[in-house]
Write an enzyme that holds these catalytic residues in place. Structure first.
Site, short mmCIF file in Angstrom:
data_model
loop_
_atom_site.label_atom_id
_atom_site.label_comp_id
_atom_site.label_asym_id
_atom_site.label_seq_id
_atom_site.Cartn_x
_atom_site.Cartn_y
_atom_site.Cartn_z
N GLY A 10 0.84 -1.20 0.00
CA GLY A 10 0.00 0.00 0.00
C GLY A 10 0.87 1.24 0.00
O GLY A 10 0.52 2.27 0.59
N GLY A 13 -0.44 4.90 -1.11
CA GLY A 13 -1.51 5.57 -0.37
C GLY A 13 -1.00 6.78 0.41
O GLY A 13 0.18 7.12 0.37
N GLN A 14 -1.92 7.38 1.18
CA GLN A 14 -1.58 8.63 1.87
C GLN A 14 -0.40 8.45 2.82
O GLN A 14 0.51 9.27 2.85
CB GLN A 14 -2.80 9.16 2.64
CG GLN A 14 -2.59 10.57 3.17
CD GLN A 14 -3.63 11.00 4.19
OE1 GLN A 14 -4.43 10.21 4.66
NE2 GLN A 14 -3.62 12.28 4.52
N ASP A 36 2.28 -1.85 -4.29
CA ASP A 36 0.91 -1.36 -4.25
C ASP A 36 0.16 -2.07 -5.36
O ASP A 36 0.77 -2.58 -6.31
CB ASP A 36 0.89 0.16 -4.48
CG ASP A 36 -0.41 0.79 -4.02
OD1 ASP A 36 -0.42 1.43 -2.95
OD2 ASP A 36 -1.44 0.66 -4.74
N ILE A 37 -1.18 -2.07 -5.26
CA ILE A 37 -1.98 -2.71 -6.32
C ILE A 37 -1.87 -1.93 -7.63
O ILE A 37 -2.10 -2.47 -8.71
CB ILE A 37 -3.45 -2.85 -5.85
CG1 ILE A 37 -4.21 -3.83 -6.73
CG2 ILE A 37 -4.13 -1.50 -5.79
CD1 ILE A 37 -5.52 -4.30 -6.12
N ARG A 38 -1.50 -0.65 -7.54
CA ARG A 38 -1.42 0.18 -8.76
C ARG A 38 -0.25 -0.25 -9.64
O ARG A 38 0.83 -0.54 -9.15
CB ARG A 38 -1.23 1.65 -8.38
CG ARG A 38 -2.44 2.18 -7.63
CD ARG A 38 -2.19 3.57 -7.11
NE ARG A 38 -2.80 3.65 -5.78
CZ ARG A 38 -3.05 4.78 -5.14
NH1 ARG A 38 -2.74 5.92 -5.68
NH2 ARG A 38 -3.61 4.78 -3.95
N ASN A 55 -1.02 -7.14 -5.28
CA ASN A 55 -2.34 -7.09 -4.68
C ASN A 55 -2.23 -7.70 -3.28
O ASN A 55 -1.89 -8.88 -3.13
CB ASN A 55 -3.30 -7.90 -5.57
CG ASN A 55 -4.72 -7.91 -5.02
OD1 ASN A 55 -4.97 -7.45 -3.90
ND2 ASN A 55 -5.64 -8.44 -5.82
N TYR A 145 -15.22 -0.12 8.70
CA TYR A 145 -13.78 0.18 8.82
C TYR A 145 -13.34 0.02 10.28
O TYR A 145 -12.34 -0.64 10.58
CB TYR A 145 -13.56 1.61 8.33
CG TYR A 145 -12.16 2.14 8.48
CD1 TYR A 145 -11.08 1.55 7.81
CD2 TYR A 145 -11.90 3.28 9.26
CE1 TYR A 145 -9.80 2.06 7.93
CE2 TYR A 145 -10.63 3.79 9.38
CZ TYR A 145 -9.58 3.18 8.72
OH TYR A 145 -8.32 3.70 8.85
N LYS A 149 -10.81 -2.66 11.97
CA LYS A 149 -9.62 -2.23 12.71
C LYS A 149 -9.60 -2.85 14.12
O LYS A 149 -8.55 -3.27 14.60
CB LYS A 149 -9.55 -0.70 12.78
CG LYS A 149 -9.18 -0.04 11.46
CD LYS A 149 -7.77 -0.42 11.02
CE LYS A 149 -7.41 0.10 9.66
NZ LYS A 149 -6.15 -0.46 9.13
N1 SER Z 1 -8.77 9.09 8.48
C1 SER Z 1 -9.51 7.89 8.68
C2 SER Z 1 -10.87 7.99 8.10
O1 SER Z 1 -11.40 9.07 8.09
C3 SER Z 1 -9.63 7.60 10.14
O2 SER Z 1 -8.79 6.55 10.42
O3 SER Z 1 -11.40 7.00 7.67
#
Ligand code: SER
Length: 320
Positions: A10, A13-14, A36-38, A55, A145, A149
């Site tokens: 990943g 990502g950010q 990354d998957i990209r 992936n 999500y 987690k």
């Molecule tokens: N930044 C994340 C979200 O907004 C929180 O872990 O999903």
């Protein structure tokens, strides 16, 4: 001592982009494999070190890459975040859980030295105390999500207790960055607002003006991650993820901070489905366990972050 070699899953990502760059600086470019998957890597990673398209759901390909590159540590960052997750809950569950369980199994099997997996303030729900949310408290997540987690934290703890796996985790607040874009979170407004302030002088927030959420500048988040991972094993007293905190603000307050640099900046509010997600999360976090156990200390508050964000985004706008 075994030479450490890191795999980041990943990496586009950010968090991944900045973590890859930071770890390459620290451990040497060739010792940090980005994946990354990209197909195409993030422009900022180009030319900075090895990259593979991978992936995170493909266990065989993950194992093959770990063997091929003699990987000793994995940072698994691939995930669907809160807002995207609510659009397709089962898919979010599958992606977030399957990738984690596969990596944990591979880590035990291949005797990896360490695994990093991020958790989030999304583990908390409406029944959790909203102010100074403690490390140990009522945890009843309301988003898929958050559920993934929290389940993942328990799995990490289980693999540590059962197999002795050195797996570490942080409950990140909303993360604000200028190098890489956020991807589908409820806290993304706090990044978009800077871009829109510079481009158009105004922003419509999808959260209401008084919605306080815990937030952190990416520089702090990357430093926290590296400090956690480098801390001696005996300092890691929680194998559930650590609470982590820097600042809390509302859309109204971030707008005021921006107005100190862009006086005419205007904000209005059109809350959407993400408001309900935000309303279920804490407003501020007690991270005293992280501070006591491995010495966490944040550097950026709202003013300092705003000055830095606007400076870098302005430069970025001028060069494109
Ligand atoms: N930044 C994340 C979200 O907004 C929180 O872990 O999903």
């Amino acid at each position: 001592m075994k030479k450490e070699k890191v795999l980041i899953m990943g990496a586009c990502g950010q968090i991944g982009v900045e973590l890859t760059l930071a770890l390459r600086k620290l451990y040497g470019a060739d010792n940090v494999i980005a994946s990354d998957i990209r197909e195409a890597q993030h422009p900022l990673l180009e030319g900075t070190g090895p990259y593979y398209t991978l992936n995170a759901m493909d266990a065989a390909a993950t194992l093959a890459l770990i063997k091929k590159e003699n990987i000793t540590q994995v940072y698994l960052l691939a995930a669907l975040l809160s807002a995207t997750g609510e659009k397709d809950p089962k898919r979010a569950w599958d992606i977030n859980m399957q990738s984690l369980l596969q990596v944990l199994d591979i880590a035990v099997q291949e005797k990896l030295t360490k695994v990093y997996w991020p958790s989030s303030i999304a583990v908390f729900g409406t029944t959790t105390p909203k102010q100074d949310t403690p490390q140990k408290t009522i945890i009843e997540p309301r988003t898929v999500y958050g559920i993934s987690k929290y389940a993942g934290e328990l799995w990490c703890q289980y693999y540590n207790q059962r197999w002795g796996l050195d797996v570490r985790s942080l409950r990140y607040p909303g993360l604000i960055s200028w190098k890489s874009e956020p991807g589908g979170g409820t806290t993304d407004y706090a990044v978009e607002i800077y871009h829109e302030a510079l481009k158009h002088g105004k922003y419509t927030s999808f959260l209401s003006e008084g919605t306080y959420l815990p937030m952190m500048y990416m520089d702090d988040a990357i430093r926290a991650t590296i400090e956690l991972m480098e801390a001696p094993e005996e300092k890691i007293k929680s194998r559930m993820a650590y609470n982590l905190s820097a600042m809390s603000f509302s859309p109204k307050e971030i707008a005021e901070a921006i107005r100190k640099h862009i006086p005419g900046f205007q904000i209005d509010y059109a809350p959407d489905f993400r408001q309900q997600i935000a309303d279920g999360w804490p407003q501020s976090i007690d991270d005293s366990a992280a501070r006591a156990d491995w010495g966490w200390k944040h550097e950026f508050d709202l003013e300092k972050m705003t000055a830095d964000m606007l400076l870098h985004l302005k430069e970025q706008l001028q060069t494109v």
